[in-house]
Design a protein around this motif. Structure first.
Motif, PDB file in Angstrom:
ATOM      1  N   GLY A  43       0.811  -1.405   0.016  1.00 54.44           N
ATOM      2  CA  GLY A  43      -0.042   0.011   0.071  1.00 54.44           C
ATOM      3  C   GLY A  43       0.899   1.240  -0.107  1.00 54.44           C
ATOM      4  N   VAL A  44       1.938   1.249  -0.894  1.00 52.54           N
ATOM      5  CA  VAL A  44       2.845   2.571  -0.557  1.00 52.54           C
ATOM      6  C   VAL A  44       2.989   2.714  -2.400  1.00 52.54           C
ATOM      7  CG1 VAL A  44       3.793   1.704   1.350  1.00 52.54           C
ATOM      8  CG2 VAL A  44       4.727   0.832  -0.813  1.00 52.54           C
ATOM      9  N   TYR A  45       3.785   3.977  -2.526  1.00 55.40           N
ATOM     10  CA  TYR A  45       3.984   4.559  -3.882  1.00 55.40           C
ATOM     11  C   TYR A  45       5.557   4.801  -3.799  1.00 55.40           C
ATOM     12  CZ  TYR A  45       2.914   9.022  -1.749  1.00 55.40           C
ATOM     13  OH  TYR A  45       2.666  10.087  -0.793  1.00 55.40           O
ATOM     14  N   LEU A  46       5.893   4.965  -4.962  1.00 56.70           N
ATOM     15  CA  LEU A  46       7.411   5.470  -5.345  1.00 56.70           C
ATOM     16  C   LEU A  46       7.638   6.820  -5.082  1.00 56.70           C
ATOM     17  CD1 LEU A  46      10.091   3.931  -6.203  1.00 56.70           C
ATOM     18  CD2 LEU A  46       9.376   3.989  -8.438  1.00 56.70           C
ATOM     19  N   VAL A  47       8.600   7.119  -4.331  1.00 53.15           N
ATOM     20  CA  VAL A  47       8.704   8.513  -4.117  1.00 53.15           C
ATOM     21  C   VAL A  47      10.101   9.012  -4.774  1.00 53.15           C
ATOM     22  CG1 VAL A  47       7.087   9.009  -2.528  1.00 53.15           C
ATOM     23  CG2 VAL A  47       9.521   8.458  -1.751  1.00 53.15           C
ATOM     24  N   GLY A  48      10.970   8.126  -4.946  1.00 54.99           N
ATOM     25  CA  GLY A  48      12.491   8.497  -5.409  1.00 54.99           C
ATOM     26  C   GLY A  48      13.263   7.222  -5.642  1.00 54.99           C
ATOM     27  N   GLN A  49      14.375   7.831  -5.764  1.00 46.06           N
ATOM     28  CA  GLN A  49      15.751   6.396  -5.965  1.00 46.06           C
ATOM     29  C   GLN A  49      16.774   7.052  -5.616  1.00 46.06           C
ATOM     30  OE1 GLN A  49      15.691   6.195 -10.184  1.00 46.06           O
ATOM     31  NE2 GLN A  49      17.026   7.770 -10.437  1.00 46.06           N
ATOM     32  N   ILE A  50      17.673   6.109  -5.152  1.00 41.74           N
ATOM     33  CA  ILE A  50      18.806   6.596  -4.826  1.00 41.74           C
ATOM     34  C   ILE A  50      19.926   5.542  -5.638  1.00 41.74           C
ATOM     35  CG2 ILE A  50      20.649   6.269  -2.839  1.00 41.74           C
ATOM     36  CD1 ILE A  50      18.453   6.431  -0.955  1.00 41.74           C
ATOM     37  N   HIS A  51      20.867   6.224  -6.349  1.00 39.03           N
ATOM     38  CA  HIS A  51      21.725   5.597  -6.876  1.00 39.03           C
ATOM     39  C   HIS A  51      23.302   6.144  -6.846  1.00 39.03           C
ATOM     40  CE1 HIS A  51      20.758   8.830  -9.962  1.00 39.03           C
ATOM     41  NE2 HIS A  51      22.020   8.426 -10.497  1.00 39.03           N
ATOM     42  N   SER A  52      24.020   5.690  -7.551  1.00 38.37           N
ATOM     43  CA  SER A  52      25.571   6.359  -7.276  1.00 38.37           C
ATOM     44  C   SER A  52      26.442   6.484  -8.615  1.00 38.37           C
ATOM     45  CB  SER A  52      26.345   5.380  -6.515  1.00 38.37           C
ATOM     46  OG  SER A  52      26.462   3.996  -7.037  1.00 38.37           O
ATOM     47  N   HIS A  53      27.593   7.312  -8.565  1.00 37.10           N
ATOM     48  CA  HIS A  53      28.273   7.680  -9.592  1.00 37.10           C
ATOM     49  C   HIS A  53      29.737   7.126  -9.189  1.00 37.10           C
ATOM     50  CE1 HIS A  53      25.397  10.542 -11.655  1.00 37.10           C
ATOM     51  NE2 HIS A  53      24.823   9.517 -11.667  1.00 37.10           N
ATOM     52  N   PRO A  54      30.592   6.894 -10.025  1.00 35.50           N
ATOM     53  CA  PRO A  54      31.843   6.314  -9.620  1.00 35.50           C
ATOM     54  C   PRO A  54      32.892   7.401  -8.971  1.00 35.50           C
ATOM     55  CG  PRO A  54      31.730   6.894 -11.987  1.00 35.50           C
ATOM     56  CD  PRO A  54      30.242   6.867 -11.474  1.00 35.50           C
ATOM     57  N   SER A  55      32.675   8.663  -8.962  1.00 35.39           N
ATOM     58  CA  SER A  55      33.558   9.456  -8.245  1.00 35.39           C
ATOM     59  C   SER A  55      32.632  10.505  -7.283  1.00 35.39           C
ATOM     60  CB  SER A  55      34.101  10.340  -9.548  1.00 35.39           C
ATOM     61  OG  SER A  55      33.226  11.323 -10.030  1.00 35.39           O
ATOM     62  N   ASP A  56      33.447  11.470  -6.976  1.00 39.26           N
ATOM     63  CA  ASP A  56      32.787  12.725  -6.353  1.00 39.26           C
ATOM     64  C   ASP A  56      31.657  13.268  -6.853  1.00 39.26           C
ATOM     65  OD1 ASP A  56      34.206  11.821  -3.690  1.00 39.26           O
ATOM     66  OD2 ASP A  56      35.593  13.417  -4.390  1.00 39.26           O
ATOM     67  N   TRP A  57      31.444  13.076  -8.225  1.00 41.64           N
ATOM     68  CA  TRP A  57      30.306  13.975  -8.821  1.00 41.64           C
ATOM     69  C   TRP A  57      29.214  13.475  -8.714  1.00 41.64           C
ATOM     70  CZ3 TRP A  57      27.812  12.314 -13.722  1.00 41.64           C
ATOM     71  CH2 TRP A  57      27.187  13.513 -14.161  1.00 41.64           C
ATOM     72  N   ASP A  64      20.702  10.009 -16.674  1.00 41.70           N
ATOM     73  CA  ASP A  64      19.588   9.998 -15.742  1.00 41.70           C
ATOM     74  C   ASP A  64      18.500  10.940 -16.170  1.00 41.70           C
ATOM     75  OD1 ASP A  64      21.193   8.460 -13.954  1.00 41.70           O
ATOM     76  OD2 ASP A  64      22.275  10.413 -12.846  1.00 41.70           O
ATOM     77  N   ARG A  65      19.032  12.161 -16.853  1.00 37.13           N
ATOM     78  CA  ARG A  65      17.790  12.854 -16.836  1.00 37.13           C
ATOM     79  C   ARG A  65      16.888  12.374 -18.033  1.00 37.13           C
ATOM     80  NH1 ARG A  65      18.863  18.097 -15.075  1.00 37.13           N
ATOM     81  NH2 ARG A  65      20.927  18.399 -13.999  1.00 37.13           N
ATOM     82  N   LEU A  66      17.618  11.952 -19.215  1.00 36.03           N
ATOM     83  CA  LEU A  66      16.727  11.565 -20.229  1.00 36.03           C
ATOM     84  C   LEU A  66      15.787  10.141 -19.811  1.00 36.03           C
ATOM     85  CD1 LEU A  66      19.122  11.842 -23.031  1.00 36.03           C
ATOM     86  CD2 LEU A  66      17.280  13.191 -22.656  1.00 36.03           C
ATOM     87  N   TYR A  67      16.430   9.212 -19.195  1.00 31.61           N
ATOM     88  CA  TYR A  67      15.769   7.852 -19.166  1.00 31.61           C
ATOM     89  C   TYR A  67      15.185   7.505 -17.769  1.00 31.61           C
ATOM     90  CZ  TYR A  67      18.362   7.524 -23.342  1.00 31.61           C
ATOM     91  OH  TYR A  67      18.860   7.829 -24.856  1.00 31.61           O
ATOM     92  N   GLY A  68      15.553   8.440 -16.759  1.00 28.47           N
ATOM     93  CA  GLY A  68      15.100   8.267 -15.561  1.00 28.47           C
ATOM     94  C   GLY A  68      13.512   8.609 -15.243  1.00 28.47           C
ATOM     95  N   ILE A  69      13.016   8.257 -14.169  1.00 31.39           N
ATOM     96  CA  ILE A  69      11.412   8.455 -14.113  1.00 31.39           C
ATOM     97  C   ILE A  69      11.279  10.106 -14.030  1.00 31.39           C
ATOM     98  CG2 ILE A  69       9.813   8.370 -12.379  1.00 31.39           C
ATOM     99  CD1 ILE A  69      10.696   5.594 -11.560  1.00 31.39           C
ATOM    100  N   GLN A  70      10.231  10.349 -14.684  1.00 31.55           N
ATOM    101  CA  GLN A  70      10.030  11.859 -14.723  1.00 31.55           C
ATOM    102  C   GLN A  70       8.797  12.432 -14.252  1.00 31.55           C
ATOM    103  OE1 GLN A  70      11.589  13.577 -18.550  1.00 31.55           O
ATOM    104  NE2 GLN A  70      12.954  12.183 -18.740  1.00 31.55           N
ATOM    105  N   ALA A  71       8.589  12.328 -12.994  1.00 34.64           N
ATOM    106  CA  ALA A  71       7.386  12.566 -12.389  1.00 34.64           C
ATOM    107  C   ALA A  71       7.589  13.887 -11.628  1.00 34.64           C
ATOM    108  CB  ALA A  71       6.744  11.458 -11.695  1.00 34.64           C
ATOM    109  N   ALA A  72       6.371  14.916 -11.438  1.00 28.40           N
ATOM    110  CA  ALA A  72       6.328  15.764 -10.532  1.00 28.40           C
ATOM    111  C   ALA A  72       6.752  15.432  -9.195  1.00 28.40           C
ATOM    112  CB  ALA A  72       5.169  16.805 -10.865  1.00 28.40           C
ATOM    113  N   GLY A  73       7.878  16.110  -8.357  1.00 26.13           N
ATOM    114  CA  GLY A  73       8.208  15.805  -7.310  1.00 26.13           C
ATOM    115  C   GLY A  73       9.070  14.618  -6.903  1.00 26.13           C
ATOM    116  N   GLY A 101       8.669  20.110 -14.938  1.00 23.66           N
ATOM    117  CA  GLY A 101       9.230  19.384 -16.335  1.00 23.66           C
ATOM    118  C   GLY A 101      10.657  19.171 -16.519  1.00 23.66           C
ATOM    119  N   SER A 102      11.485  19.379 -15.631  1.00 26.16           N
ATOM    120  CA  SER A 102      12.884  19.209 -15.585  1.00 26.16           C
ATOM    121  C   SER A 102      13.270  18.997 -14.251  1.00 26.16           C
ATOM    122  CB  SER A 102      13.585  20.564 -16.264  1.00 26.16           C
ATOM    123  OG  SER A 102      13.495  21.526 -15.522  1.00 26.16           O
TER     124      SER A 102
END
Length: 134
Positions: A43-57, A64-73, A101-102
């Motif tokens: 009974g829950v919904y998806l609010v976000g994700q956590i992932h990592s990158h290889p450096s301090d960046w 991420d911007r093009l293919y990630g989930i794009q929903a308001a909030g 939208g971005s």
């Protein structure tokens, strides 16, 4: 309080439905379907994700911007250094929200009032079977 989200469950993705290379991560449709089943069962919904990158960046990559989930909030958190250090403070992570939208990164001042880290724990539910870290 309106607009407050409390994270009650964390879903870890494992198995052959996760394909990782140093500069790429993809999740199969079947694995995302398993995540949906977990959400429905609890009974829950998806609010976000956590992932990592290889450096301090900790910005979002073009993929991420093009293919990630794009929903308001929707929140996307990026941990540095492949998230190898469990003691990484939240201030070293990038917190990004999909807004108007971005994607945009939350500034430190905004993160302080939009994302409350309470130190609580949520149950980890692993979907996808297997224990490999591919």
């Amino acid at each position: 309080m309106a607009g407050v989200v409390i994270v009650t469950h964390v879903v870890g993705l494992r198995g052959p439905g996760v394909v990782k290379t140093p500069n790429h991560l993809s999740i199969s449709a079947e694995l995302l379907d398993d995540v949906t089943d977990v959400m429905i069962e609890n009974g829950v919904y998806l609010v976000g994700q956590i992932h990592s990158h290889p450096s301090d960046w900790v910005e979002l990559s073009d993929a991420d911007r093009l293919y990630g989930i794009q929903a308001a909030g929707y929140l996307s958190v990026v941990a540095p250094n492949f998230a190898r250090d469990p003691d990484t403070p939240p201030g070293r992570c990038g917190f990004h929200v999909h807004d108007h939208g971005s994607w945009r990164r939350l500034g430190t001042w905004e993160r302080a009032w939009r994302v409350a880290l309470t130190g609580g724990t949520a149950p980890l539910i692993v979907v996808g079977g297997g224990s490999d870290d591919r």
